[in-house]
Design a protein around this motif. Structure first.
Motif, PDB file in Angstrom:
ATOM      1  N   GLY A   1      44.975  26.030 -12.918  1.00 18.44           N
ATOM      2  CA  GLY A   1      44.197  25.106 -12.101  1.00 18.44           C
ATOM      3  C   GLY A   1      43.468  24.067 -12.926  1.00 18.44           C
ATOM      4  N   SER A   2      43.728  22.806 -12.626  1.00 20.13           N
ATOM      5  CA  SER A   2      43.090  21.734 -13.396  1.00 20.13           C
ATOM      6  C   SER A   2      41.575  21.742 -13.219  1.00 20.13           C
ATOM      7  CB  SER A   2      43.674  20.380 -12.991  1.00 20.13           C
ATOM      8  OG  SER A   2      43.442  20.119 -11.617  1.00 20.13           O
ATOM      9  N   LYS A   3      41.069  22.279 -12.116  1.00 19.29           N
ATOM     10  CA  LYS A   3      39.621  22.342 -11.907  1.00 19.29           C
ATOM     11  C   LYS A   3      38.967  23.451 -12.731  1.00 19.29           C
ATOM     12  CE  LYS A   3      39.671  20.214  -7.418  1.00 19.29           C
ATOM     13  NZ  LYS A   3      39.289  20.249  -6.025  1.00 19.29           N
ATOM     14  N   LEU A   4      39.780  24.285 -13.359  1.00 22.36           N
ATOM     15  CA  LEU A   4      39.257  25.395 -14.166  1.00 22.36           C
ATOM     16  C   LEU A   4      39.422  25.140 -15.657  1.00 22.36           C
ATOM     17  CD1 LEU A   4      40.680  28.379 -12.096  1.00 22.36           C
ATOM     18  CD2 LEU A   4      38.379  27.429 -12.025  1.00 22.36           C
ATOM     19  N   ARG A   5      39.608  23.909 -16.040  1.00 23.73           N
ATOM     20  CA  ARG A   5      39.910  23.624 -17.437  1.00 23.73           C
ATOM     21  C   ARG A   5      38.692  23.579 -18.340  1.00 23.73           C
ATOM     22  NH1 ARG A   5      45.287  20.263 -16.539  1.00 23.73           N
ATOM     23  NH2 ARG A   5      46.484  22.109 -15.965  1.00 23.73           N
ATOM     24  N   GLY A   6      37.512  23.556 -17.801  1.00 24.78           N
ATOM     25  CA  GLY A   6      36.313  23.646 -18.631  1.00 24.78           C
ATOM     26  C   GLY A   6      35.993  25.105 -18.918  1.00 24.78           C
ATOM     27  N   PHE A   7      35.456  25.377 -20.081  1.00 28.86           N
ATOM     28  CA  PHE A   7      35.154  26.750 -20.482  1.00 28.86           C
ATOM     29  C   PHE A   7      34.249  27.449 -19.466  1.00 28.86           C
ATOM     30  CE2 PHE A   7      32.437  29.775 -22.845  1.00 28.86           C
ATOM     31  CZ  PHE A   7      33.411  30.662 -23.248  1.00 28.86           C
ATOM     32  N   PHE A   8      33.151  26.798 -19.083  1.00 28.22           N
ATOM     33  CA  PHE A   8      32.208  27.440 -18.165  1.00 28.22           C
ATOM     34  C   PHE A   8      32.767  27.548 -16.751  1.00 28.22           C
ATOM     35  CE2 PHE A   8      29.432  26.068 -21.645  1.00 28.22           C
ATOM     36  CZ  PHE A   8      28.895  27.303 -21.963  1.00 28.22           C
ATOM     37  N   LYS A   9      33.623  26.622 -16.348  1.00 28.76           N
ATOM     38  CA  LYS A   9      34.280  26.737 -15.047  1.00 28.76           C
ATOM     39  C   LYS A   9      35.234  27.932 -15.043  1.00 28.76           C
ATOM     40  CE  LYS A   9      34.018  21.876 -13.807  1.00 28.76           C
ATOM     41  NZ  LYS A   9      34.775  20.657 -13.522  1.00 28.76           N
TER      42      LYS A   9
END
Length: 152
Positions: A96-104
């Motif tokens: 998921g591109s919306k989950l690409r941040g470490f904290f996300k």
């Protein structure tokens, strides 16, 4: 020239690998048999909300126990709860591109793991342990950099 819509062989293998990982995790997390205790007793026995309580007990076993069985159980539990979730740290941002941040990624994994722990608690298909959450999130945090390295 038209836009390419096909998936690469690598993408297909990653999807197959993820599906196999997800199926294996479902079996490990929920593939146990129902207990024989009465419901209220199982609810009372099946939860630990004290951080590092279980981890501390396993570390004590590793440090002081002479029992091969207990040592194996402690190591498998600690290492397994971390290592089995390393792939999730890779797969979540990949899927998921919306989950690409470490904290996300960690926040999504946190919600997913809490859901699994609660399902285990209410169905008696495992125990609900805050230390499982801590160890599982450690695995996710270790898997995320692997995903980052593959992006370069």
């Amino acid at each position: 020239m038209g836009k390419r819509t096909g998936k690469s062989a690598g993408q297909i293998w990653l999807r197959i690998t993820f599906l196999l990982y997800a199926a294996g995790m479902m079996w490990l997390l929920f593939g146990q048999r129902w207990g024989t205790q009465i419901y209220t007793q199982q609810l009372a026995d099946g939860i630990n909300l004290t951080p590092f309580d279980t981890i501390g007990r396993y570390v004590t076993i590793i440090r002081y126990s002479d029992s091969g069985y207990l040592l194996r159980h402690a190591v498998y539990n600690l290492a397994g709860n971390v290592l089995l979730f390393v792939p999730l740290g890779f797969f979540l941002p990949w899927l998921g591109s919306k989950l690409r941040g470490f904290f996300k990624t960690l926040l999504f994994a946190f919600c997913l793991i809490v859901t699994v722990e609660l399902v285990q608690y209410f169905t008696f298909l495992g125990s609900c342990d805050i230390d499982d959450l801590i160890l599982n999130l450690t695995g996710v945090a270790l898997g995320y950099p692997v995903w980052r390295l593959t992006r370069r």
